[in-house]
Design a protein around this motif. Structure first.
Motif, PDB file in Angstrom:
ATOM      1  N   GLY A 159       0.797  -1.210   0.000  1.00  0.00           N
ATOM      2  CA  GLY A 159       0.000   0.000   0.000  1.00  0.00           C
ATOM      3  C   GLY A 159       0.833   1.266   0.000  1.00  0.00           C
ATOM      4  N   PHE A 160       0.206   2.330   0.471  1.00  0.00           N
ATOM      5  CA  PHE A 160       0.821   3.653   0.493  1.00  0.00           C
ATOM      6  C   PHE A 160       1.994   3.682   1.475  1.00  0.00           C
ATOM      7  N   TYR A 191       3.287   3.756  -3.811  1.00  0.00           N
ATOM      8  CA  TYR A 191       2.215   2.803  -3.564  1.00  0.00           C
ATOM      9  C   TYR A 191       2.668   1.447  -4.072  1.00  0.00           C
TER      10      TYR A 191
END
Length: 192
Positions: A101-102, A143
């Motif tokens: 993810g981020f 990301y």
């Protein structure tokens, strides 16, 4: 007790090894050299890394890259500056929602000047005057998808002056001529 410690160590090492993975990177640079008459130069970076998860929210990612940097000239008095660096970086990734993810990136790199083409048009070659190394501070965001692909944007700021000694017409103002590089690209971590 010693056997229990050894078993825990082996289990921990096995879990860590299972998550460690090599990968490749490719992207574009937009580089400049501060306090000079040079414009932004487009280049590329390419290389390899190893992702080493340390904790749920933190990953160390040592990398080795080729990075093309410098600046473009609009003057007839001197040409473009093209510097090819071998970059040895140590980015630290901090994930908002692990394990993918981020994420935020922060780290350091040692940039070794492999080759440059800065030649004054008076045929006076001043290759040795461009600094052989640079130490850069980097920061960025990215990301990472669960299947191994990551998209990242970074900014690298050099801390050692490039120094165009013998070419006063390049300088716009006195002081250090520092590399600044905006990088955008993709990385892929292989599954082992």
């Amino acid at each position: 007790m010693q056997k229990l410690k050894l078993l825990i160590l082996l289990l921990f090492s096995g879990c860590l090894y299972a998550q460690v993975g090599p990968g490749i990177k490719l992207g574009l640079n937009s580089s400049s050299i501060s306090k000079t008459a040079l414009e932004h130069k487009k280049g590329l970076y390419v290389g390899a890394f190893i992702k080493i998860p340390i904790a749920d929210y933190y990953t160390l990612q040592p990398e080795i890259l080729y990075s093309n940097q410098g600046g473009e000239s609009n003057s007839l008095d001197y040409g473009d500056v093209n510097i090819n660096y071998l970059t040895i970086g140590i980015p630290n990734k901090f994930y908002v929602t692990p394990p993918n993810g981020f994420h935020f990136i922060v780290g350091l790199s040692l940039d070794i000047n492999l080759k440059n083409n800065f030649i004054n048009f008076t045929n006076f070659n001043i290759d040795e005057e461009i600094s052989p190394v640079d130490v850069a501070i980097m920061g960025g965001i990215g990301y990472e998808f669960p299947f191994g692909l990551a998209l990242e944007a970074r900014y690298k700021q050099g801390t050692i002056s490039v120094d165009f000694l013998g070419s006063d017409d390049l300088y716009e103002e006195p002081g250090s001529n520092l590399n600044g590089v905006f990088q955008i690209g993709a990385a892929y971590k292989f599954k082992l």
